[in-house]
Design an enzyme around this catalytic site. Structure first.
Site, PDB file in Angstrom:
ATOM      1  N   ASP A 167       1.990 -10.269  -5.281  1.00 30.51           N
ATOM      2  CA  ASP A 167       1.447  -8.923  -5.041  1.00 30.51           C
ATOM      3  C   ASP A 167       2.515  -8.056  -4.372  1.00 30.51           C
ATOM      4  OD1 ASP A 167      -0.393  -6.885  -5.156  1.00 30.51           O
ATOM      5  OD2 ASP A 167      -1.570  -7.561  -3.425  1.00 30.51           O
ATOM      6  N   GLY A 219     -10.573  -5.288   3.978  1.00 31.34           N
ATOM      7  CA  GLY A 219     -10.549  -5.403   5.428  1.00 31.34           C
ATOM      8  C   GLY A 219      -9.804  -4.263   6.086  1.00 31.34           C
ATOM      9  N   GLY A 250      -4.934   0.816   9.115  1.00 28.87           N
ATOM     10  CA  GLY A 250      -5.047   0.670   7.663  1.00 28.87           C
ATOM     11  C   GLY A 250      -6.426   0.162   7.305  1.00 28.87           C
ATOM     12  N   GLY A 286      -8.746  -1.054   3.818  1.00 30.78           N
ATOM     13  CA  GLY A 286      -8.757  -1.272   2.370  1.00 30.78           C
ATOM     14  C   GLY A 286     -10.067  -1.893   1.914  1.00 30.78           C
TER      15      GLY A 286
HETATM   16  P1  ADP Z   1      -4.268  -5.960   2.378  1.00 41.04           P
HETATM   17  O1  ADP Z   1      -4.248  -7.410   1.996  1.00 41.04           O
HETATM   18  O2  ADP Z   1      -5.656  -5.479   2.688  1.00 41.04           O
HETATM   19  O3  ADP Z   1      -3.558  -5.103   1.390  1.00 41.04           O
HETATM   20  P2  ADP Z   1      -1.938  -5.706   4.111  1.00 41.04           P
HETATM   21  O4  ADP Z   1      -1.493  -6.919   4.855  1.00 41.04           O
HETATM   22  O5  ADP Z   1      -1.157  -5.325   2.923  1.00 41.04           O
HETATM   23  O6  ADP Z   1      -3.493  -5.856   3.785  1.00 41.04           O
HETATM   24  O7  ADP Z   1      -1.986  -4.472   5.120  1.00 41.04           O
HETATM   25  C1  ADP Z   1      -2.525  -3.211   4.699  1.00 41.04           C
HETATM   26  C2  ADP Z   1      -1.678  -2.061   5.243  1.00 41.04           C
HETATM   27  O8  ADP Z   1      -1.698  -2.073   6.679  1.00 41.04           O
HETATM   28  C3  ADP Z   1      -0.203  -2.157   4.863  1.00 41.04           C
HETATM   29  O9  ADP Z   1       0.028  -1.550   3.602  1.00 41.04           O
HETATM   30  C4  ADP Z   1       0.457  -1.398   5.998  1.00 41.04           C
HETATM   31  O10 ADP Z   1       0.381   0.001   5.767  1.00 41.04           O
HETATM   32  C5  ADP Z   1      -0.420  -1.729   7.199  1.00 41.04           C
HETATM   33  N1  ADP Z   1       0.111  -2.891   7.941  1.00 41.04           N
HETATM   34  C6  ADP Z   1      -0.148  -4.193   7.683  1.00 41.04           C
HETATM   35  N2  ADP Z   1       0.480  -5.015   8.542  1.00 41.04           N
HETATM   36  C7  ADP Z   1       1.175  -4.220   9.381  1.00 41.04           C
HETATM   37  C8  ADP Z   1       2.054  -4.471  10.509  1.00 41.04           C
HETATM   38  N3  ADP Z   1       2.324  -5.713  10.898  1.00 41.04           N
HETATM   39  N4  ADP Z   1       2.608  -3.408  11.133  1.00 41.04           N
HETATM   40  C9  ADP Z   1       2.337  -2.147  10.709  1.00 41.04           C
HETATM   41  N5  ADP Z   1       1.525  -1.848   9.675  1.00 41.04           N
HETATM   42  C10 ADP Z   1       0.942  -2.850   9.003  1.00 41.04           C
HETATM   43 MG    MG Z   2      -1.581  -5.207   0.959  1.00 38.48          MG
HETATM   44 MG    MG Z   3      -3.542  -8.342   0.179  1.00 32.66          MG
END
Ligand code: ADP
Ligand code: MG
Ligand code: MG
Length: 343
Positions: A165, A49, A44, A46
């Site tokens: 969020d 990060g 992922g 964004g």
């Molecule tokens: P951000 O704060 O940048 O939005 P997230 O914690 O929401 O970061 O993670 C971004 C994306 O990465 C999530 O929407 C998901 O698709 C993937 N992701 C995050 N954590 C996990 C995990 N533990 N296992 C699998 N996919 C994950």
């Molecule tokens: Mg997120």
């Molecule tokens: Mg976030």
């Protein structure tokens, strides 16, 4: 002291529950984590990060890497996960946070359990759901939200928390089709014992598409914890709508769409959202077919009570959980072994 080399992840996590370092590993162990992890693939990417799948002692874990300009989110998320008693089957399992240096840049890492199925957003894009799938998804999110929102009293208590969020991209799907709530970079805590509301120090705001009307028209009292908790319920209502669209009745389901797909552009501005949600008082439309399916009809009533314009009439998370449970219990095709999820 614990040495990280000679134990399995599971044993560590069990140990950490009683180690006094919140929901993760003992703090001393956390500070050695980055060295022990091999990054495998980016899953992922964004604005703030990247998330990687990594290997740690033979198991896959997720590594969220924050750019240093989003240090506040890393700090906040680490702080939240470090809260005692946060660990719960419907909250993303935390392993630890660490700072490391890659290509001579400081990187902030946050390590959690890894879920190969990814986010609920991804899952809904790929799959249509049976009634049973839908119930387990909605019930497990509600269950996680109840735990998050609830203060636990006692010497080792847990403050109440609001996520701020909540959305389908911040919910992950486990192998057995239940969900865990993730991404706590914006969460706030409140304790009745100390009377303290901790808003953190994060200049970021939530996702515009999921912002409640009182956030969009700026009438919300940010000093009132209850008000912040009710913005989660609004967002949860939108998530219920996303899930129900993918739920099959009489052989059909709607295709996946994000909330308000029909009325705002891809990356909507604050103004776009305010016009639709506050001025036009528009909400996602309920497909006709839902009314002839008792479960989907019940769910549509529930989501309307979640995304109501007036935050004071939105349902508390516990009431939502009980309503979903009740709807499920009259559907004989749904597995009724809810004991683990419902108390
Ligand atoms: P951000 O704060 O940048 O939005 P997230 O914690 O929401 O970061 O993670 C971004 C994306 O990465 C999530 O929407 C998901 O698709 C993937 N992701 C995050 N954590 C996990 C995990 N533990 N296992 C699998 N996919 C994950
Ligand atoms: Mg997120
Ligand atoms: Mg976030």
């Amino acid at each position: 002291a614990t040495s990280a080399g000679d134990s399995t992840l599971r044993e560590y996590l069990q140990h950490s529950v009683t180690s006094g370092s919140g929901s993760g590993l003992p703090l001393l162990v956390q500070r050695t984590l980055a060295k022990q992890v091999t990054l495998i693939e980016c899953i992922g990417r964004g604005k703030y990060g990247e998330v990687w799948r990594g290997h740690w002692h033979g198991e896959s874990i997720a590594v969220k890497i924050f750019f240093s300009r989003d240090e506040e989110s890393w700090k906040r998320e680490t702080e939240i996960y470090s809260t005692v008693l946060l660990r719960h089957e419907n909250i993303l399992g935390f392993i630890g946070s660490d700072m490391t240096s890659r290509n001579s840049c400081t990187q902030l890492w946050l390590m959690t359990h890894y879920y190969p199925q990814g986010s609920l957003f991804d899952h809904l894009n790929r799959n249509a759901l049976s009634h049973n799938d839908m119930i387990w998804i909605c019930l497990s999110i509600a269950n996680g939200l109840v735990h998050l929102h609830t203060e636990i009293f006692g010497t080792e208590g847990k403050p109440a928390m609001a996520h701020r969020d909540l959305k389908s991209k911040n919910i992950l799907v486990t192998a057995n089709g239940t969900c865990v709530i993730a991404d706590f970079g914006l969460a706030v805590t409140h304790s009745h014992v100390t009377g303290q509301l901790d808003l953190g120090n994060n200049p970021k705001v939530g996702t515009k598409r999921y912002m409640a009307p009182e956030v969009l028209d700026e009438s919300i009292d940010m000093e009132c914890f209850e008000a912040l908790r009710r913005t989660d319920i609004y967002a949860f209502g939108l998530v219920l709508w996303e899930v129900c669209r993918r739920t099959i009745s009489c052989g059909i389901a709607e295709e996946y769409k994000v909330p308000y797909y029909d009325v705002v552009p891809m990356d909507p501005s604050f103004e776009d959202m305010r016009k639709v949600v506050c001025i036009d008082n528009y909400r996602p439309s309920i497909p006709n077919r839902w009314s002839s399916d008792s479960l989907l009809a019940g769910m549509s009533k529930l989501m309307k009570e979640c995304w109501h314009q007036n935050p004071n009439v939105r349902l508390p998370a516990l009431r939502i959980k009980k309503t979903i449970h009740k709807l499920a219990s009259v559907d004989e095709k749904i597995r009724l072994d809810f004991d683990e999820v419902c108390v």
